[in-house]
Design a protein around this motif. Structure first.
Motif, short mmCIF file in Angstrom:
data_model
loop_
_atom_site.label_atom_id
_atom_site.label_comp_id
_atom_site.label_asym_id
_atom_site.label_seq_id
_atom_site.Cartn_x
_atom_site.Cartn_y
_atom_site.Cartn_z
N VAL A 1 -1.25 3.78 10.97
CA VAL A 1 -1.41 2.59 10.11
C VAL A 1 -2.62 2.80 9.20
O VAL A 1 -2.56 2.59 7.98
CB VAL A 1 -1.60 1.32 10.97
N MET A 2 -3.72 3.23 9.81
CA MET A 2 -4.95 3.42 9.03
C MET A 2 -4.74 4.47 7.95
O MET A 2 -5.13 4.29 6.81
CB MET A 2 -6.10 3.81 9.95
N MET B 1 2.09 3.91 15.64
CA MET B 1 1.34 4.43 16.79
C MET B 1 1.49 5.95 16.86
O MET B 1 2.60 6.47 16.69
CB MET B 1 1.86 3.80 18.09
N SER B 2 0.38 6.60 17.12
CA SER B 2 0.44 8.04 17.33
C SER B 2 0.07 8.31 18.79
O SER B 2 -0.77 7.61 19.37
CB SER B 2 -0.50 8.74 16.34
N SER C 1 -1.86 5.48 6.58
CA SER C 1 -0.90 5.13 5.54
C SER C 1 -1.47 4.10 4.58
O SER C 1 -1.00 3.98 3.46
CB SER C 1 0.43 4.65 6.14
N LEU C 2 -2.51 3.39 5.01
CA LEU C 2 -3.14 2.40 4.12
C LEU C 2 -4.40 2.95 3.47
O LEU C 2 -5.12 2.23 2.77
CB LEU C 2 -3.47 1.13 4.92
N GLY C 3 -4.68 4.22 3.71
CA GLY C 3 -5.88 4.83 3.11
C GLY C 3 -7.17 4.36 3.74
O GLY C 3 -8.24 4.43 3.14
N LEU C 4 -7.09 3.88 5.01
CA LEU C 4 -8.27 3.29 5.65
C LEU C 4 -8.82 4.16 6.79
O LEU C 4 -9.74 3.75 7.49
CB LEU C 4 -7.91 1.90 6.21
N TYR C 5 -8.24 5.35 6.98
CA TYR C 5 -8.71 6.17 8.10
C TYR C 5 -10.01 6.87 7.72
O TYR C 5 -10.11 7.49 6.68
CB TYR C 5 -7.67 7.21 8.51
N ARG C 6 -11.00 6.75 8.59
CA ARG C 6 -12.25 7.51 8.46
C ARG C 6 -12.68 7.93 9.84
O ARG C 6 -12.46 7.20 10.82
CB ARG C 6 -13.38 6.64 7.91
N GLU C 7 -13.37 9.03 9.91
CA GLU C 7 -14.03 9.40 11.17
C GLU C 7 -15.36 10.05 10.85
O GLU C 7 -15.56 10.56 9.76
CB GLU C 7 -13.13 10.32 12.02
N GLU C 8 -16.24 10.00 11.85
CA GLU C 8 -17.59 10.48 11.61
C GLU C 8 -18.15 10.99 12.95
O GLU C 8 -18.13 10.27 13.94
CB GLU C 8 -18.41 9.29 11.13
N SER D 1 -9.68 4.03 13.45
CA SER D 1 -8.53 3.70 14.30
C SER D 1 -9.03 3.22 15.67
O SER D 1 -10.10 3.62 16.13
CB SER D 1 -7.65 4.94 14.46
N SER D 2 -8.21 2.38 16.29
CA SER D 2 -8.47 1.91 17.65
C SER D 2 -7.54 2.65 18.58
O SER D 2 -6.44 3.04 18.17
CB SER D 2 -8.18 0.41 17.76
N SER D 3 -7.95 2.83 19.84
CA SER D 3 -7.10 3.62 20.73
C SER D 3 -7.15 3.12 22.17
O SER D 3 -8.10 2.46 22.59
CB SER D 3 -7.48 5.11 20.66
#
Ligand code: 1HN
Length: 348
Positions: free
Chosen positions: A332-333, A255-256, A335-342, A275-277
């Motif tokens: 989490v996203m 968690m950040s 560290s698993l290489g799954l983070y994206r934003e747009e 990511s979910s927040s």
């Protein structure tokens, strides 16, 4: 749709513990994520009377913790607030002890109202004041005690939806209601309070921040030092991350935590993130447009932003800053290489 002459091979496949991938492919490999969670707002003004009701009618001998879980309508079973994250509102009244336990899940608390409670974390007492962020990293013993007069209410955050999905959940009672105190009060906060100077004798550096409390007074000092000079982010305004002093990274591996200051009339750019927040309004009035829904917020409300869902933040006040505390599963996203934003177009 039932076929007139179904191929009997399908039934045989099922009996053999297999399935035809061609029937699942579109669902398993959608073009982009579709969160089961929905955009949602929990009104503090409407929930607070129920917290006070149960503070009168339910003892802490009857409940491990007196908490109202903030359950996303799209995530009822298992209950979660957004994907991989949980939020709840906890109340404790004068003289009560929420008994000592520990769990594999990481947790933290963001204090909403009251004075005079403290949490004991691995033998250290940590006092809580409104706006403070207190960490209880995974497998740390923690109990809460309230010696003030007025009820104390805080937001609890945990990553148990993730930990349970990974089948890594452990839980243990300490055996006595309260831990014995074995460290000086607040030492884990005090020895890090001057951010650039850290205790170099501490050689055991775990995967979580060693700081027990990130006090609101320090957040205010940080915002005051920045003043009106910072450009900030077009999406998030002036946004600060609470950091792990050992790494400069997020406070917990899962968690950040961040805090935003949105100036009067701020209308943030629209963005979607994998990511979910979860967001808690420290103070102010505004609107979050999330997945096309308007979530109008007031002081102390909580709202959920599901993953890959458009979000824009608006401060509707003409005169006052709004402060919003947020946490996400971005670590989490990432560290698993799954983070994206747009960045996307503003919603209607
Ligand atoms: C927990 O341990 C606390 O320690 C609060 O105050 C909320 C929700 C689910 C599981 C454990 C606490 C919790 C929790």
């Amino acid at each position: 749709m039932t076929q007139l002459h179904p191929d009997p091979a399908y039934a045989a496949l099922q009996d053999l513990g297999t399935a035809p991938l061609w029937k699942y492919y579109g669902e398993l490999f959608a073009a982009e994520p579709r969160s089961a969670a929905v955009p949602y707002l929990w009104s503090y003004a409407r929930l607070r009377p129920y917290l006070l009701h149960f503070a009168k009618t339910l003892s802490l001998e009857e409940a491990e913790r007196r908490v109202l879980m903030l359950i996303n309508p799209g995530l009822q079973d298992p209950p979660a607030t957004v994907n991989s994250l949980y939020a709840g509102l906890q109340v404790i009244v004068s003289g009560e002890t929420a008994q000592a336990h520990r769990h594999a899940s990481n947790a933290f608390r963001f204090v909403i109202e009251g004075e005079g409670a403290y949490t004991t974390v691995n033998g250290e007492r940590i006092h809580m004041r409104p706006g403070d962020l207190l960490l209880t990293p995974g497998w740390h013993w923690h109990d809460h005690y309230h010696e003030g007069d007025e009820p104390m209410i805080w937001l609890d955050a945990l990553d148990y939806p993730l930990v349970n999905a990974l089948e890594a959940g452990f839980f243990e009672l300490y055996g006595e209601r309260a831990q014995k105190v074995s460290r000086p009060d607040g030492i884990s906060t005090r020895q890090f309070v001057h951010g650039h100077l850290v205790p170099a004798w501490e050689i055991d550096r775990g995967s979580s921040s060693p700081i027990g409390n990130y006090p609101w007074s320090e957040v205010e000092r940080a915002f005051d030092a920045i003043g009106d000079d910072a450009e900030g982010s077009a999406v998030d305004g002036v946004v600060l991350e609470y950091t792990n002093p050992w790494t400069g990274g997020p406070v917990l591996p899962t968690m950040s935590c961040r805090v935003r200051r949105l100036p009067p009339k701020f209308h943030g750019a629209a963005i979607r993130r994998t990511s979910s927040s979860v967001h808690h309004v420290i103070r102010g009035q505004g609107t979050a447009i999330v997945g096309g829904r308007r979530l109008d917020w007031n002081d102390k409300d909580v709202f959920a932003v599901p993953g890959w869902t458009a979000c824009e933040l608006i401060n509707t006040s003409e005169t006052d800053d709004t402060y919003v505390f947020s946490y996400s599963n971005e670590p989490v996203m990432r560290s698993l290489g799954l983070y994206r934003e747009e960045l996307i177009e503003r919603q209607k």
